[in-house]
Design a protein around this motif. Structure first.
Motif, PDB file in Angstrom:
ATOM      1  N   ILE A  82       1.028  -1.183  -0.059  1.00  0.00           N
ATOM      2  CA  ILE A  82       0.033   0.111  -0.134  1.00  0.00           C
ATOM      3  C   ILE A  82       0.973   1.128   0.139  1.00  0.00           C
ATOM      4  O   ILE A  82       0.621   2.223  -0.844  1.00  0.00           O
ATOM      5  CB  ILE A  82      -0.794  -0.130   1.081  1.00  0.00           C
ATOM      6  CG1 ILE A  82      -2.084  -1.041   1.024  1.00  0.00           C
ATOM      7  CG2 ILE A  82      -1.667   1.532   1.553  1.00  0.00           C
ATOM      8  CD1 ILE A  82      -2.834  -1.463   2.190  1.00  0.00           C
ATOM      9  N   SER A  86       0.667   3.463  -3.492  1.00  0.00           N
ATOM     10  CA  SER A  86      -0.410   4.611  -3.058  1.00  0.00           C
ATOM     11  C   SER A  86      -0.121   5.659  -4.226  1.00  0.00           C
ATOM     12  O   SER A  86       0.859   5.982  -4.425  1.00  0.00           O
ATOM     13  CB  SER A  86      -0.407   5.092  -1.732  1.00  0.00           C
ATOM     14  OG  SER A  86      -1.331   6.009  -1.654  1.00  0.00           O
ATOM     15  N   GLN A  87      -1.367   6.411  -4.697  1.00  0.00           N
ATOM     16  CA  GLN A  87      -1.152   7.286  -5.632  1.00  0.00           C
ATOM     17  C   GLN A  87      -1.323   8.422  -4.692  1.00  0.00           C
ATOM     18  O   GLN A  87      -1.709   9.745  -5.148  1.00  0.00           O
ATOM     19  CB  GLN A  87      -2.195   7.406  -6.499  1.00  0.00           C
ATOM     20  CG  GLN A  87      -2.033   6.433  -7.604  1.00  0.00           C
ATOM     21  CD  GLN A  87      -0.670   6.320  -8.126  1.00  0.00           C
ATOM     22  OE1 GLN A  87      -0.192   7.435  -8.764  1.00  0.00           O
ATOM     23  NE2 GLN A  87       0.204   5.394  -8.034  1.00  0.00           N
ATOM     24  N   ASN A 103       6.940   7.711   0.540  1.00  0.00           N
ATOM     25  CA  ASN A 103       6.535   6.602  -0.536  1.00  0.00           C
ATOM     26  C   ASN A 103       6.977   7.382  -1.827  1.00  0.00           C
ATOM     27  O   ASN A 103       7.443   8.695  -1.860  1.00  0.00           O
ATOM     28  CB  ASN A 103       5.192   6.313  -0.183  1.00  0.00           C
ATOM     29  CG  ASN A 103       4.301   7.315  -1.022  1.00  0.00           C
ATOM     30  OD1 ASN A 103       4.363   8.489  -0.852  1.00  0.00           O
ATOM     31  ND2 ASN A 103       3.274   6.853  -1.163  1.00  0.00           N
ATOM     32  N   LYS A 105       5.428   8.245  -4.270  1.00  0.00           N
ATOM     33  CA  LYS A 105       4.391   9.320  -4.768  1.00  0.00           C
ATOM     34  C   LYS A 105       4.780  10.780  -4.014  1.00  0.00           C
ATOM     35  O   LYS A 105       4.684  11.656  -4.847  1.00  0.00           O
ATOM     36  CB  LYS A 105       2.823   9.123  -4.512  1.00  0.00           C
ATOM     37  CG  LYS A 105       1.878   9.949  -5.242  1.00  0.00           C
ATOM     38  CD  LYS A 105       2.176   9.953  -6.543  1.00  0.00           C
ATOM     39  CE  LYS A 105       0.941  10.855  -7.206  1.00  0.00           C
ATOM     40  NZ  LYS A 105       1.060  10.715  -8.537  1.00  0.00           N
TER      41      LYS A 105
END
Length: 172
Positions: A82, A86-87, A103, A105
């Protein structure tokens, strides 16, 4: 072994773990004996039963630990999946404001590399971070579980970026 043999003596000792019975150790003999067990034989039987019970208990605990470790590994894999895919930009930040994890993104949105972000202070990226401090203290003291706040941040290129901050406590 005892098929088609006459059993004339039987002695059984229970096997139990945490007061739950799982079976018995059974001693069979085709000889009849009218003497009682000696103190030594009784102590030996008691010791044998306790040792087997202890081994079974250790085995049960090892099985439970293996199950728990498996669940933890699955949860970590799920978290990492996740987190990485994740976006939404995600950062794990310690109570000193240092970024521990970021992360992909978040690095895309901010323009900073993961290497530049990790171990840096979040105040470098959030222009109005002071507004969150009272709520961060409430989370530390477990007065609230989470909070949301709108902020303005800056990218590596120096442009402003609006975003919503969602903060909650993660215990390790």
């Amino acid at each position: 072994f005892f098929l088609n043999k006459k059993v004339t003596s039987l002695l059984a000792a229970p096997i139990s773990i945490n007061e739950q019975n799982y079976g018995a150790i059974v001693f069979l003999s085709n000889e009849t004996t009218e003497t009682l067990l000696t103190e030594f034989e009784s102590d030996l039987l008691d010791l044998l039963t306790k040792n087997i019970n202890q081994l079974l208990k250790i085995n049960a605990e090892e099985n439970e630990n293996a199950r728990i470790n498996n669940v933890l590994a699955q949860n970590e894999l799920l978290f990492r999946s996740i987190f990485e895919k994740s976006q939404i930009g995600i950062a794990l930040i310690n109570f000193n404001g240092e970024i521990v994890l970021a992360n992909p993104k978040l690095t895309d949105l901010s323009g900073y590399s993961e290497r530049e972000i990790i171990n840096s202070n979040v105040s470098k990226y959030i222009l109005d971070i002071g507004e969150s401090k009272p709520n961060i203290d409430k989370i530390k003291n477990r007065e609230i579980d989470f909070f949301l706040a709108n902020h303005t941040g800056k990218t590596k290129a120096g442009t402003s970026m609006s975003f919503m901050e969602a903060i909650s406590l993660i215990l390790n």
